[in-house]
Design an enzyme around this catalytic site. Structure first.
Site, mmCIF file in Angstrom:
data_model
loop_
_atom_site.group_PDB
_atom_site.id
_atom_site.type_symbol
_atom_site.label_atom_id
_atom_site.label_comp_id
_atom_site.label_asym_id
_atom_site.label_seq_id
_atom_site.Cartn_x
_atom_site.Cartn_y
_atom_site.Cartn_z
ATOM 1 C CB SER A 193 -22.318 -20.716 -54.881
ATOM 2 O OG SER A 193 -23.687 -20.552 -54.583
ATOM 3 C CG ASP A 196 -4.290 -32.516 -62.342
ATOM 4 O OD1 ASP A 196 -4.134 -33.710 -62.652
ATOM 5 O OD2 ASP A 196 -4.028 -32.068 -61.203
ATOM 6 C CG HIS A 197 -8.420 -34.251 -67.666
ATOM 7 N ND1 HIS A 197 -9.577 -34.621 -68.301
ATOM 8 C CD2 HIS A 197 -8.561 -32.945 -67.341
ATOM 9 C CE1 HIS A 197 -10.385 -33.573 -68.383
ATOM 10 N NE2 HIS A 197 -9.782 -32.543 -67.802
ATOM 11 C CB THR A 239 -14.091 -22.694 -69.467
ATOM 12 O OG1 THR A 239 -15.369 -23.068 -68.915
ATOM 13 C CG2 THR A 239 -12.985 -23.380 -68.686
ATOM 14 N N GLY A 289 -20.727 -20.045 -61.355
ATOM 15 C CA GLY A 289 -21.965 -19.421 -60.895
ATOM 16 C C GLY A 289 -21.694 -18.542 -59.693
ATOM 17 C CE LYS A 313 -22.214 -18.739 -69.098
ATOM 18 N NZ LYS A 313 -22.929 -19.726 -68.263
ATOM 19 C CG ASN A 358 -10.431 -35.936 -64.763
ATOM 20 O OD1 ASN A 358 -9.998 -36.633 -65.668
ATOM 21 N ND2 ASN A 358 -10.870 -34.693 -64.950
ATOM 22 C CB SER A 416 -15.833 -28.021 -57.407
ATOM 23 O OG SER A 416 -16.461 -27.750 -58.647
ATOM 24 N N GLY A 417 -13.819 -29.963 -59.518
ATOM 25 C CA GLY A 417 -13.583 -31.262 -60.124
ATOM 26 C C GLY A 417 -14.642 -31.719 -61.103
ATOM 27 C CD GLU A 418 -13.237 -31.494 -65.052
ATOM 28 O OE1 GLU A 418 -12.309 -32.294 -64.802
ATOM 29 O OE2 GLU A 418 -13.060 -30.409 -65.611
#
Length: 321
Positions: free
Chosen positions: A176, A37-38, A191, A174, A194, A110, A105-107
């Site tokens: 949190s 979703d970009h 992605t 991570g 880990k 975008n 939480s987004g980038e």
């Protein structure tokens, strides 16, 4: 058995092509599909960024079986969480119960387009938590009046609600975010394979819930051509989440990846037509406890041969895992 999924990569193909591709993925036998979703592609060479929710609506009508999912939508900046809840409920109805809502939480890539600035990671996570709570309340049929630290909702009710539960996934990177996902989500999204992410998710309440990973590959009968294409369109992948979430546009990703070599990309992304190389790349996800892996075939105009290869050779080999 681990489920293998198909990725509709909105950054590398136009909307009509994306729908054709997911129809082909259903025909080839993929277990599920996910959609990015970009607003921007990562790199200019990818060349696309259509509106994912319109594509998903069309895909819901064009397919019959394959599950659909956002991977992922940010419900805090470009989109208000009340609007995300409405979109998700509508898509669940259109797909007759095949939709899962993946949130993150987004980038900056975008979300910067609406001009609100780009907050620190801990603020983004707090916004995501509040957004998930609003979305859950609306999907539960509640009339929502909410005045929180980050969002206001005035007298909101969803009038078209699905009868079936709409699962919500949360992307993690991570401890949190794993705590948030374990407490509020129906499934985990990541992605990278880990094991510390899956174990933390389990420890925070996610035990027994689905865990969905994603892996880029670049199929081509010519391995050198595959490496060249992967380097051209996917070298941004080498940056990792802490870097990729902060950069504001394709030009920034061009600069950040200028010293990434084709051989560097080939070391991290399976390139060519070696089925066993993909199997070995998927194995760490299985070992880390992921229950579903969505594959990304790099190159919007290289989907049809990939789908044929996947149906005939790749999916049977992966199902032996």
């Amino acid at each position: 058995m681990v489920k293998i999924g198909y990725t509709m990569m909105t950054e590398q193909a136009g909307p009509r092509e994306l729908v054709d591709h997911v129809v082909g993925a259903e025909r080839a036998g993929f277990d599920f599909s996910v959609t990015s979703d970009h607003y921007f592609p990562w790199l200019e060479s990818q060349g696309h960024a259509s509106y994912a929710w319109s594509v998903l609506g069309a895909a819901a009508q064009a397919t019959e079986r394959i599950p659909l999912m956002t991977y992922v939508t940010c419900p805090t900046t470009r989109y208000h969480p009340a609007v995300v809840a409405q979109k998700a409920a509508t898509l669940q109805l259109l797909s007759e119960g095949r939709f899962r809502l993946g949130l993150g939480s987004g980038e900056n890539l975008n979300e910067h387009v609406v001009g609100g600035g780009w907050p620190a990671a801990h603020v983004r996570l707090a916004r995501l938590e509040e957004a998930v709570e609003i979305i859950r309340a609306l999907l539960a049929g509640e009339n929502v009046n909410h005045h929180g630290a980050h969002f206001d909702v005035e007298n909101a009710t969803l009038w078209d609600l699905p009868d079936t539960h709409l699962p919500i996934g949360v992307a993690v990177s991570g401890d949190s975010s794993c705590e948030l996902a374990g407490r509020l989500a129906d499934l985990l999204i990541a992605t990278e394979p880990k094991p510390e992410l899956t174990s933390a998710f389990d420890g925070y309440g996610g035990a027994g819930k689905p865990k969905i990973g994603q892996l880029p590959i670049c199929y081509d009968r010519d391995r050198d051509a595959a490496i060249t294409r992967a380097h051209d369109q996917f070298r941004w992948f080498a940056g990792g989440w802490p870097v990729n979430s902060e950069l504001p546009g394709p030009a920034a990703f061009e600069g950040a990846t200028q010293f990434v070599r084709p051989e560097d990309v080939a070391e991290s992304i399976p390139c060519g037509d070696d089925v066993q190389a993909v199997v070995e790349a998927v194995r760490p996800y299985v070992d880390a406890g992921f229950t579903e892996i969505a594959l990304v075939q790099i190159g919007g105009d290289h989907q049809e041969p990939y789908l044929e290869w996947a149906e005939q050779k790749l999916l049977p080999a992966l199902r032996e895992l």
